[in-house]
Design a protein around this motif. Structure first.
Motif, PDB file in Angstrom:
ATOM      1  N   LEU A   1       0.834  -1.203   0.000  1.00 26.23           N
ATOM      2  CA  LEU A   1       0.000   0.000   0.000  1.00 26.23           C
ATOM      3  C   LEU A   1       0.871   1.256   0.000  1.00 26.23           C
ATOM      4  O   LEU A   1       1.969   1.265   0.554  1.00 26.23           O
ATOM      5  N   LEU A   2       0.367   2.300  -0.608  1.00 24.80           N
ATOM      6  CA  LEU A   2       1.038   3.596  -0.541  1.00 24.80           C
ATOM      7  C   LEU A   2       0.886   4.161   0.871  1.00 24.80           C
ATOM      8  O   LEU A   2       0.142   3.627   1.686  1.00 24.80           O
ATOM      9  N   ALA A   3       1.565   5.266   1.146  1.00 17.76           N
ATOM     10  CA  ALA A   3       1.643   5.796   2.514  1.00 17.76           C
ATOM     11  C   ALA A   3       0.276   6.101   3.133  1.00 17.76           C
ATOM     12  O   ALA A   3      -0.001   5.673   4.259  1.00 17.76           O
ATOM     13  N   ALA A   4      -0.584   6.832   2.451  1.00 14.28           N
ATOM     14  CA  ALA A   4      -1.878   7.200   3.040  1.00 14.28           C
ATOM     15  C   ALA A   4      -2.782   5.983   3.248  1.00 14.28           C
ATOM     16  O   ALA A   4      -3.333   5.813   4.352  1.00 14.28           O
ATOM     17  N   PRO A   5      -2.967   5.111   2.237  1.00 18.91           N
ATOM     18  CA  PRO A   5      -3.788   3.924   2.490  1.00 18.91           C
ATOM     19  C   PRO A   5      -3.200   3.017   3.575  1.00 18.91           C
ATOM     20  O   PRO A   5      -3.934   2.394   4.332  1.00 18.91           O
ATOM     21  N   TYR A   6      -1.874   2.980   3.676  1.00 21.78           N
ATOM     22  CA  TYR A   6      -1.212   2.178   4.709  1.00 21.78           C
ATOM     23  C   TYR A   6      -1.585   2.710   6.096  1.00 21.78           C
ATOM     24  O   TYR A   6      -1.943   1.936   6.988  1.00 21.78           O
TER      25      TYR A   6
END
Length: 158
Positions: free
Chosen positions: A76-81
């Motif tokens: 996942l990318l940073a925000a979804p993570y």
């Protein structure tokens, strides 16, 4: 502020810090703490409330859960993570509360030594962990915080 609450807060901070070492922000610490508290409470019914066995079970369960969560969220990318790990922090305590029911009285095996030993174990787990398992090490540290919280009972509510 007691040494137990300092150890719990330090272990939760450690669980966030170790994941930041991978370049990601995890907000799952409270969820893993709830997992550790639930496992410690459940294990106490099987092992006669031996604090050390319960703390080891809490850390191991949180470590294993952390490995699974990390595997599912790694790409996942940073925000979804961050959102995915926040959902763990919100969902696990509610699930544990529903499974556990009412809190028990303070655990007689909790002492200043136990708080220091759990804090040292969390720091050692993080210090000796390789990059691929840093998230799981943070989860284990939060699980130890949960074991301390379980053992302290309602003493932090005062």
């Amino acid at each position: 502020m007691s040494l137990q609450s300092i150890a719990i807060d330090s272990l939760l901070a450690l669980s966030v810090w170790v994941t930041l070492g991978t370049g990601r922000l995890s907000l799952a610490g409270p969820g893993f703490m709830a997992c550790g508290a639930y496992v410690a409470g459940a294990a106490s019914q099987l092992v006669g409330e031996s604090f050390w066995v319960c703390a080891a079970a809490a850390a191991a369960a949180s470590w294993a859960t952390g490995l699974i969560v990390d595997r599912c969220t790694r790409r996942l990318l940073a925000a979804p993570y961050a959102i995915a790990t926040l959902s763990i922090a919100l969902a696990v305590p509610m699930i544990a509360q529903a499974l556990r029911g009412a809190r028990t009285s303070p655990h007689p095996g909790l002492s200043l030594f136990a708080a220091i030993a759990c804090l040292a174990a969390g720091i050692a787990a993080v210090a000796l962990t390789r990059d691929r398992q840093r998230f799981a090490a943070g989860a284990a540290a939060a699980g130890l915080a949960g074991a301390l919280f379980w053992a302290a009972g309602d003493s932090f509510a005062q």
